[in-house]
Scaffold this motif. Structure first.
Motif, mmCIF file in Angstrom:
data_model
loop_
_atom_site.group_PDB
_atom_site.id
_atom_site.type_symbol
_atom_site.label_atom_id
_atom_site.label_comp_id
_atom_site.label_asym_id
_atom_site.label_seq_id
_atom_site.Cartn_x
_atom_site.Cartn_y
_atom_site.Cartn_z
ATOM 1 N N ALA A 119 0.817 -1.221 0.000
ATOM 2 C CA ALA A 119 0.000 0.000 0.000
ATOM 3 C C ALA A 119 0.848 1.268 0.000
ATOM 4 O O ALA A 119 0.426 2.292 -0.540
ATOM 5 C CB ALA A 119 -0.941 0.003 1.205
ATOM 6 N N VAL A 120 2.026 1.211 0.582
ATOM 7 C CA VAL A 120 2.880 2.403 0.654
ATOM 8 C C VAL A 120 4.004 2.387 -0.374
ATOM 9 O O VAL A 120 4.840 3.298 -0.385
ATOM 10 C CB VAL A 120 3.474 2.599 2.073
ATOM 11 N N GLU A 121 4.001 1.396 -1.233
ATOM 12 C CA GLU A 121 5.068 1.290 -2.229
ATOM 13 C C GLU A 121 5.183 2.583 -3.039
ATOM 14 O O GLU A 121 4.199 3.137 -3.501
ATOM 15 C CB GLU A 121 4.802 0.117 -3.177
ATOM 16 N N GLY A 122 6.416 3.041 -3.152
ATOM 17 C CA GLY A 122 6.673 4.256 -3.912
ATOM 18 C C GLY A 122 6.459 5.541 -3.126
ATOM 19 O O GLY A 122 6.672 6.629 -3.646
ATOM 20 N N ARG A 123 6.048 5.414 -1.877
ATOM 21 C CA ARG A 123 5.833 6.597 -1.026
ATOM 22 C C ARG A 123 6.929 6.654 0.037
ATOM 23 O O ARG A 123 7.351 5.633 0.551
ATOM 24 C CB ARG A 123 4.465 6.535 -0.353
ATOM 25 N N ASP A 124 7.322 7.849 0.383
ATOM 26 C CA ASP A 124 8.312 8.035 1.437
ATOM 27 C C ASP A 124 7.588 8.013 2.778
ATOM 28 O O ASP A 124 6.810 8.917 3.089
ATOM 29 C CB ASP A 124 9.051 9.363 1.236
ATOM 30 N N THR A 125 7.809 6.987 3.559
ATOM 31 C CA THR A 125 7.124 6.861 4.851
ATOM 32 C C THR A 125 7.957 7.412 6.004
ATOM 33 O O THR A 125 7.481 7.460 7.134
ATOM 34 C CB THR A 125 6.780 5.386 5.142
#
Length: 151
Positions: A119-125
């Motif tokens: 779900a968070v792939e490609g997002r900077d967490t």
């Protein structure tokens, strides 16, 4: 809706949905997410005194984990050993069945974490994780998590 309110409800919604998914996955094992947390903490840190276990739990901050441990002991998953040196000191370890269940719980958690990763792939967490860590840093649940992670 103001930004702080939306953030609060987004965090609450994410927590509830994550807990719902975890509850569904744990149901066949006959345990709750709180019981699973106790088992996994014991797996990682045993032997532990009852009060030390409480210091590491996010699910039961501010409360004694006695009821959770009592249920797990009754189910044959946790051993309670009274110290020979101090009868007030109760040491907790997983039974063989508890260790086996801990492995099953770890597999379920890994599946949940993979879905979160997707779900968070490609997002900077890093920013949101840093914010949440700072937000809960002075609160009991945040302190318990910090003791477990060493962060």
């Amino acid at each position: 809706m103001r930004p702080a309110e939306e953030l609060r409800y987004l965090i609450l919604a994410a927590q509830r949905e994550g807990n719902r998914l975890l509850l569904q996955a744990l149901r066949p094992l006959g345990i709750t997410p709180s019981q699973a947390e106790v088992i996994r903490v014991l797996q990682d840190h045993q032997p532990l005194a009852l009060n030390s276990l409480g210091d590491l739990l996010v699910c039961e901050t501010g409360n004694s984990p006695s009821r959770l441990v009592d249920r797990l002991t009754s189910a044959g998953l946790v051993n309670r050993q009274i110290s020979a040196h101090d009868r007030r000191h109760v040491e907790l370890t997983l039974t063989e069945e508890g260790r086996h269940l801990a492995g099953q719980i770890a597999t379920i958690e890994d599946d949940l974490y993979r879905s979160i990763d997707a779900a968070v792939e490609g997002r900077d967490t890093d920013q949101i994780t840093g914010f949440l860590r700072a937000f809960v840093a002075d609160m009991p649940a945040g302190q318990a998590l910090a003791r477990r992670t060493g962060v």
